[in-house]
Design an enzyme around this catalytic site. Structure first.
Site, PDB file in Angstrom:
ATOM      1  N   LYS A 145       0.822  -1.223   0.000  1.00 38.43           N
ATOM      2  CA  LYS A 145       0.000   0.000   0.000  1.00 38.43           C
ATOM      3  C   LYS A 145       0.847   1.260   0.000  1.00 38.43           C
ATOM      4  CE  LYS A 145      -4.266  -1.758   1.858  1.00 38.43           C
ATOM      5  NZ  LYS A 145      -3.835  -3.180   1.813  1.00 38.43           N
ATOM      6  N   CYS A 204      13.857   1.855  12.742  1.00 37.78           N
ATOM      7  CA  CYS A 204      13.478   1.030  13.889  1.00 37.78           C
ATOM      8  C   CYS A 204      12.270   1.624  14.604  1.00 37.78           C
ATOM      9  CB  CYS A 204      14.664   0.941  14.855  1.00 37.78           C
ATOM     10  SG  CYS A 204      14.315  -0.091  16.287  1.00 37.78           S
ATOM     11  N   LEU A 259      26.214  -1.279   5.902  1.00 37.51           N
ATOM     12  CA  LEU A 259      26.354  -1.743   7.285  1.00 37.51           C
ATOM     13  C   LEU A 259      25.044  -2.330   7.778  1.00 37.51           C
ATOM     14  CD1 LEU A 259      28.247   1.341   8.742  1.00 37.51           C
ATOM     15  CD2 LEU A 259      29.183  -0.675   7.626  1.00 37.51           C
TER      16      LEU A 259
HETATM   17  S1  MYA Z   1      16.359  -2.200   7.080  1.00 37.03           S
HETATM   18  C1  MYA Z   1      16.136  -2.545   8.789  1.00 37.03           C
HETATM   19  C2  MYA Z   1      14.683  -2.425   9.191  1.00 37.03           C
HETATM   20  N1  MYA Z   1      14.536  -2.559  10.630  1.00 37.03           N
HETATM   21  C3  MYA Z   1      14.240  -3.687  11.278  1.00 37.03           C
HETATM   22  O1  MYA Z   1      14.060  -4.742  10.690  1.00 37.03           O
HETATM   23  C4  MYA Z   1      14.156  -3.567  12.782  1.00 37.03           C
HETATM   24  C5  MYA Z   1      12.981  -4.306  13.402  1.00 37.03           C
HETATM   25  N2  MYA Z   1      11.719  -3.932  12.771  1.00 37.03           N
HETATM   26  C6  MYA Z   1      11.082  -2.735  12.947  1.00 37.03           C
HETATM   27  O2  MYA Z   1      11.518  -1.845  13.661  1.00 37.03           O
HETATM   28  C7  MYA Z   1       9.762  -2.547  12.176  1.00 37.03           C
HETATM   29  O3  MYA Z   1       9.216  -3.803  11.877  1.00 37.03           O
HETATM   30  C8  MYA Z   1       9.941  -1.735  10.865  1.00 37.03           C
HETATM   31  C9  MYA Z   1       8.605  -1.682  10.108  1.00 37.03           C
HETATM   32  C10 MYA Z   1      10.367  -0.294  11.208  1.00 37.03           C
HETATM   33  C11 MYA Z   1      10.964  -2.362   9.921  1.00 37.03           C
HETATM   34  N3  MYA Z   1      12.155  -1.124   4.796  1.00 37.03           N
HETATM   35  O4  MYA Z   1       4.888   0.810  10.332  1.00 37.03           O
HETATM   36  P1  MYA Z   1       4.412  -0.393   9.627  1.00 37.03           P
HETATM   37  C12 MYA Z   1       7.036  -1.496   4.979  1.00 37.03           C
HETATM   38  C13 MYA Z   1      11.205  -0.432   4.107  1.00 37.03           C
HETATM   39  O5  MYA Z   1       3.004  -0.775   9.888  1.00 37.03           O
HETATM   40  P2  MYA Z   1       6.237  -1.983  11.179  1.00 37.03           P
HETATM   41  C14 MYA Z   1      16.602  -0.478   7.049  1.00 37.03           C
HETATM   42  O6  MYA Z   1      16.833   0.152   8.036  1.00 37.03           O
HETATM   43  C15 MYA Z   1       6.019  -2.582   4.736  1.00 37.03           C
HETATM   44  O7  MYA Z   1       6.271  -3.241   3.508  1.00 37.03           O
HETATM   45  N4  MYA Z   1       9.901  -0.644   4.267  1.00 37.03           N
HETATM   46  O8  MYA Z   1       5.361  -1.663   9.862  1.00 37.03           O
HETATM   47  C16 MYA Z   1      16.501   0.206   5.684  1.00 37.03           C
HETATM   48  C17 MYA Z   1       4.744  -1.781   4.735  1.00 37.03           C
HETATM   49  O9  MYA Z   1       4.616  -1.066   3.514  1.00 37.03           O
HETATM   50  P3  MYA Z   1       3.641  -1.634   2.358  1.00 37.03           P
HETATM   51  C18 MYA Z   1       9.509  -1.584   5.164  1.00 37.03           C
HETATM   52  O10 MYA Z   1       6.536  -3.425  11.169  1.00 37.03           O
HETATM   53  C19 MYA Z   1      15.233   1.029   5.652  1.00 37.03           C
HETATM   54  C20 MYA Z   1       4.982  -0.732   5.817  1.00 37.03           C
HETATM   55  O11 MYA Z   1       6.419  -0.639   5.955  1.00 37.03           O
HETATM   56  C21 MYA Z   1      10.437  -2.315   5.905  1.00 37.03           C
HETATM   57  O12 MYA Z   1       5.584  -1.429  12.394  1.00 37.03           O
HETATM   58  C22 MYA Z   1      14.934   1.616   4.307  1.00 37.03           C
HETATM   59  C23 MYA Z   1       4.382  -1.163   7.132  1.00 37.03           C
HETATM   60  O13 MYA Z   1       4.624  -0.150   8.055  1.00 37.03           O
HETATM   61  C24 MYA Z   1      11.794  -2.063   5.683  1.00 37.03           C
HETATM   62  N5  MYA Z   1      12.758  -2.717   6.321  1.00 37.03           N
HETATM   63  O14 MYA Z   1       7.610  -1.191  10.942  1.00 37.03           O
HETATM   64  C25 MYA Z   1      13.684   2.429   4.306  1.00 37.03           C
HETATM   65  N6  MYA Z   1       9.761  -3.148   6.707  1.00 37.03           N
HETATM   66  O15 MYA Z   1       2.228  -1.423   2.828  1.00 37.03           O
HETATM   67  C26 MYA Z   1      13.310   2.967   2.927  1.00 37.03           C
HETATM   68  C27 MYA Z   1       8.466  -2.950   6.467  1.00 37.03           C
HETATM   69  O16 MYA Z   1       3.952  -0.842   1.116  1.00 37.03           O
HETATM   70  C28 MYA Z   1      14.112   4.169   2.542  1.00 37.03           C
HETATM   71  N7  MYA Z   1       8.299  -2.013   5.541  1.00 37.03           N
HETATM   72  O17 MYA Z   1       3.963  -3.078   2.202  1.00 37.03           O
HETATM   73  C29 MYA Z   1      13.658   4.746   1.222  1.00 37.03           C
HETATM   74  C30 MYA Z   1      14.469   5.979   0.797  1.00 37.03           C
HETATM   75  C31 MYA Z   1      14.080   7.215   1.583  1.00 37.03           C
HETATM   76  C32 MYA Z   1      14.961   8.428   1.313  1.00 37.03           C
HETATM   77  C33 MYA Z   1      14.822   8.974  -0.082  1.00 37.03           C
HETATM   78  C34 MYA Z   1      15.675  10.190  -0.312  1.00 37.03           C
HETATM   79  C35 MYA Z   1      15.676  10.632  -1.689  1.00 37.03           C
END
Ligand code: MYA
Length: 453
Positions: free
Chosen positions: A36, A169, A453
């Site tokens: 989504k 996180c 990292l």
């Molecule tokens: S990767 C490390 C990620 N951290 C962990 O695994 C630590 C433990 N887990 C948590 O803290 C939570 O479970 C996290 C999700 C925070 C991961 N990357 O809030 P929600 C999508 C991107 O209800 P939660 C790292 O740090 C998921 O598909 N998106 O979910 C790189 C869904 O979206 P959709 C992710 O479980 C990060 C939505 O989030 C990830 O409470 C790069 C659900 O949200 C993930 N790892 O929280 C980030 N996991 O509906 C992107 C889940 O579409 C950066 N989701 O399926 C993009 C570039 C931004 C900058 C741009 C600049 C130009």
């Protein structure tokens, strides 16, 4: 007296966890329309055939970007973390330590430290504004974090002014409330305000769409301890002594001229790094300050006692010419071992960047086998040296030229995969060092030079 022993885990389980894929593995089977949030973002769709490499959306300027963040959930507020203030660094450390990634039995956790974040989050050009947190309004407790650092990416010879996003996180009690998309949009807003429109990030989970996928591999160094804490099981018909013998290493290194990198080496190391990395499709371009930072850390990291170091780099100096012919580096990210009577920490090293001038010997058809021989010997020395830093298991992914030496040096393939993503940039697929069957791809190797990292 009953010991509270952790349940038995294989090293594969450990690596799967390290790849951060365990927790969300159920969600990996989603279709594009189920994403989504991600289906609204400028990222490649699954199975999209890229016709031309380049930015996806180029329509906006920083003036088009709102000055204010998106509204935050009731009772919570945005905060910019000031990592120069020890208490704030400590809050980030505590959030990640307790909520970043752990196994389901809660037997071990990443043992991030302030000194690790000093290195990972404050490279040259770092911005306080890109260390974004969410606090509970009433108590000030930090409950979510996301970070960006500046980097000059290069994909197939095109420079892309970018950020690397990492350490997303959310506190366990705030999960599944769609806070992650809000954090991602906020960091995007802050980065766009600086006129930067592209990002690199990696995750164990499948999102639309990986540009490359590497596999985690591991090389036990202290098999007995890994067995003791429950990470490695004893295979049938093999004795503990045989396992220990299998992974035994010589006590001394064998590369002539091998020594720790010094500040004065930076120009030569940078030159070698740049030349070696140019052989890969997706790389990070370093300037001199970045080279110094990423290979030696800042002064406070250089002054740390050996066994507390975060980043370690060795060079090979040709003693007759003074020329640096090779280097390798590894960084340390240990685990806390919980509820084990004998051990509270597991030392883990990750292979970082390396280079050797053997790769440039073009007048030879069989250059790969020469490179393989050299890397076998260099990385074996890295394994030997890592023991001085209390390392129990040495990890690597299948990027760079790693597939050339992984098997020879007894790295075992893990269950975990690391997906690389580009935000607002389309690129042709990049080989991650594994074939369709997820086995080491010795023929194509990897086009991924960058280490995240
Ligand atoms: S990767 C490390 C990620 N951290 C962990 O695994 C630590 C433990 N887990 C948590 O803290 C939570 O479970 C996290 C999700 C925070 C991961 N990357 O809030 P929600 C999508 C991107 O209800 P939660 C790292 O740090 C998921 O598909 N998106 O979910 C790189 C869904 O979206 P959709 C992710 O479980 C990060 C939505 O989030 C990830 O409470 C790069 C659900 O949200 C993930 N790892 O929280 C980030 N996991 O509906 C992107 C889940 O579409 C950066 N989701 O399926 C993009 C570039 C931004 C900058 C741009 C600049 C130009």
């Amino acid at each position: 007296m009953a010991d509270k022993q952790p349940s038995k885990k294989t090293i594969e389980d450990l690596l799967k966890m390290l790849a951060m894929g365990e927790e969300l593995s159920q969600k990996q089977k989603k279709e594009m329309s189920d994403y989504k949030f991600w289906k609204t973002q400028p990222v490649s769709k699954f199975d999209e055939t890229v016709k031309e490499e380049g930015p996806i959306d180029q329509s906006r300027t920083p003036d088009d970007i709102p000055d204010e963040p998106l509204p935050m959930l009731k009772d919570f507020e945005w905060v910019t973390m000031d990592l120069e203030i020890p208490e704030e660094m400590d809050q980030v450390y505590k959030l990640l330590h307790e909520h970043y990634v752990e196994d389901q039995d809660e037997t071990f956790r990443f043992d991030y430290s302030a000194k690790f974040f000093e290195w990972a989050l404050k490279p040259p050009g770092w911005k306080k504004d890109w260390h974004v947190g969410v606090r509970v309004k009433s108590t000030g407790k930090l409950v979510a974090f996301i970070s960006g650092i500046p980097t000059l990416l290069n994909v197939r010879s095109k420079d892309i002014n970018s950020v690397e996003i990492n350490f997303l996180c959310i506190h366990k009690k705030l999960r599944d409330k769609r806070l992650a998309p809000v954090l991602i949009k906020e960091i995007t807003r802050r980065v766009n305000k600086q006129n930067i429109w592209q990002a690199l990030y990696s995750a164990g989970v499948i999102l639309p769409s990986p540009v490359a996928t590497c596999r985690y591999t591991h090389r036990p160094l202290n098999w007995e301890k890994l067995h003791d804490v429950g990470f490695s099981t004893l295979p049938p018909n093999v004795t503990k002594a045989q396992m220990v013998a299998k992974y035994a290493l010589p006590s001394t290194t064998k590369t002539k001229g091998l020594r720790k990198m010094k500040i004065e080496d930076v120009d030569q190391v940078l030159e070698l790094y740049t030349k070696y990395q140019a052989r890969f499709d997706m790389i990070q371009v370093f300037d001199k300050d970045e080279c110094l930072h990423w290979f030696m850390g800042n002064q406070s990291q250089q002054d740390l006692p050996e066994d507390e170091k975060v980043i370690v780099t060795y060079v090979v100096e040709d003693e007759s010419t003074g020329k640096i012919t090779d280097f390798f580096s590894f960084y340390m990210l240990p685990f806390s071992v919980l509820n084990n009577p004998n051990h509270d920490k597991l030392g883990i090293a990750y292979l970082y960047y390396y280079a050797t001038d053997v790769a440039f010997n073009n007048d030879d058809d069989d250059n790969d086998s020469k490179l393989q021989k050299r890397l076998d010997s260099l990385i074996n020395d890295a394994l030997i040296l890592s023991k001085n830093y209390k390392v129990d298991v040495f990890n690597a992914v299948t990027s760079q030229d790693n597939v050339l030496f992984l098997k020879d040096l007894k790295f075992g393939p893990g269950d975990g995969f690391l997906n690389f993503y580009l935000f607002n940039y389309k690129a042709f697929p990049i080989n991650g060092g594994i074939d369709k069957n997820k086995e080491y791809d010795m023929v194509n190797k990897s086009g991924v030079g960058v280490v995240m990292l």
